[in-house]
Design an enzyme around this catalytic site. Structure first.
Site, PDB file in Angstrom:
ATOM      1  N   HIS A  91       0.876  -1.149  -0.012  1.00 17.94           N
ATOM      2  CA  HIS A  91      -0.159  -0.242  -0.133  1.00 17.94           C
ATOM      3  C   HIS A  91       0.832   1.272   0.057  1.00 17.94           C
ATOM      4  CE1 HIS A  91      -2.888   3.108   1.298  1.00 17.94           C
ATOM      5  NE2 HIS A  91      -3.951   2.282   0.899  1.00 17.94           N
ATOM      6  N   GLU A 148      -3.918   2.412  -7.290  1.00 22.14           N
ATOM      7  CA  GLU A 148      -4.465   3.464  -6.171  1.00 22.14           C
ATOM      8  C   GLU A 148      -3.569   4.767  -6.421  1.00 22.14           C
ATOM      9  OE1 GLU A 148      -6.619   1.391  -2.902  1.00 22.14           O
ATOM     10  OE2 GLU A 148      -4.468   1.800  -2.127  1.00 22.14           O
TER      11      GLU A 148
HETATM   12  P1  PGA Z   1      -9.906   5.886   0.815  1.00 25.36           P
HETATM   13  O1  PGA Z   1      -8.556   4.877   0.831  1.00 25.36           O
HETATM   14  O2  PGA Z   1     -11.090   4.962   0.604  1.00 25.36           O
HETATM   15  O3  PGA Z   1      -9.746   6.412   2.134  1.00 25.36           O
HETATM   16  O4  PGA Z   1      -9.226   6.863  -0.341  1.00 25.36           O
HETATM   17  C1  PGA Z   1      -8.314   4.164  -0.027  1.00 25.36           C
HETATM   18  C2  PGA Z   1      -7.019   3.097  -0.023  1.00 25.36           C
HETATM   19  O5  PGA Z   1      -6.127   3.519   0.921  1.00 25.36           O
HETATM   20  O6  PGA Z   1      -6.831   2.210  -0.324  1.00 25.36           O
END
Ligand code: PGA
Length: 221
Positions: A91, A148
């Site tokens: 992540h 992401e």
């Molecule tokens: P969020 O986070 O839905 O708060 O934008 C997504 C993520 O970190 O995968």
């Protein structure tokens, strides 16, 4: 293939709050879902909550090493018996705050697959090719990729759907026809647009309040 919705609680919630979230979620969702719903609570809660017919469990990170002299690490061997089906790996918060590299993520992918846990590898555009090219094709075919864009995470500035579609194509070119999901400010208002161009979504902020997450899920089903 069923669409995948992953809820990532990050380091939010006590174990008690997590248990209440699961109980309330179970009470509020009465229908069988035509979705692969995956919940990733904080690691301490994994041993007290149980997966159910409605959802699977994921861990938010894994050790790059097997069990052994690695203080503080959570190895795949530690997870045995907990029925963990997925691991969120690499992540952007891990890369940013814990200085995790694409090579570290490769080691985690290897650990994860060796234990039969499906990796959900998070990538942003700037290191997408670097990350995917590091992983051999016999491993990558067992993975899910989460696109992401870091500026979209937790900001409300969700990514343009057309751009997501382009990145999905790029991932398919690099890694073959594997599932690709999108994460970044997904909520009950925009989820269906993303599901039209991806195999699923990763949701954090909109998953923390159980009533809001139920809305997110019910918007799809
Ligand atoms: P969020 O986070 O839905 O708060 O934008 C997504 C993520 O970190 O995968």
């Amino acid at each position: 293939m069923k669409k995948i919705i992953v809820a990532n609680f990050k380091s939010n919630k006590t174990v008690e709050e997590t248990v209440s979230w699961f109980q309330e979620f179970d009470n509020l969702i009465t229908d069988t879902l035509d979705l692969e719903l995956v919940i990733a609570p904080q690691v301490l809660a994994l041993s007290v909550v149980k997966p159910s017919v409605k959802f699977s469990l994921a861990i938010q990170d894994l050790s790059s090493f097997p069990a052994g002299k690695y203080t503080g690490a959570v190895s795949v061997q530690n997870l045995k018996g907990l029925d963990i089906k997925y691991a969120i790996l690499g992540h952007s918060e891990r890369r940013k705050y814990f200085h995790e590299t694409s090579h570290d993520v490769l080691l985690k992918v290897e650990q994860s697959i060796s234990a039969g846990i499906t990796p959900i590898i998070c990538v942003d555009s700037s290191y997408l090719a670097e990350q995917l090219n590091l992983i051999a094709s016999n491993l990558i075919e067992k993975c899910i990729i989460a696109y992401e864009p870091s500026q979209a995470i937790g900001s409300g500035a969700n990514e343009d759907v057309g751009r997501v579609k382009e990145v999905v194509k790029k991932i398919h070119r690099l890694a073959g026809d594997i599932p690709v999901i999108y994460g970044g400010s997904v909520d009950e208002f925009n989820i269906n647009e993303y599901l039209m161009v991806t195999d699923g979504v990763l949701v954090s902020t909109a998953s923390l309040n159980v009533k809001q997450f139920v809305k997110v899920v019910q918007t799809v089903s």
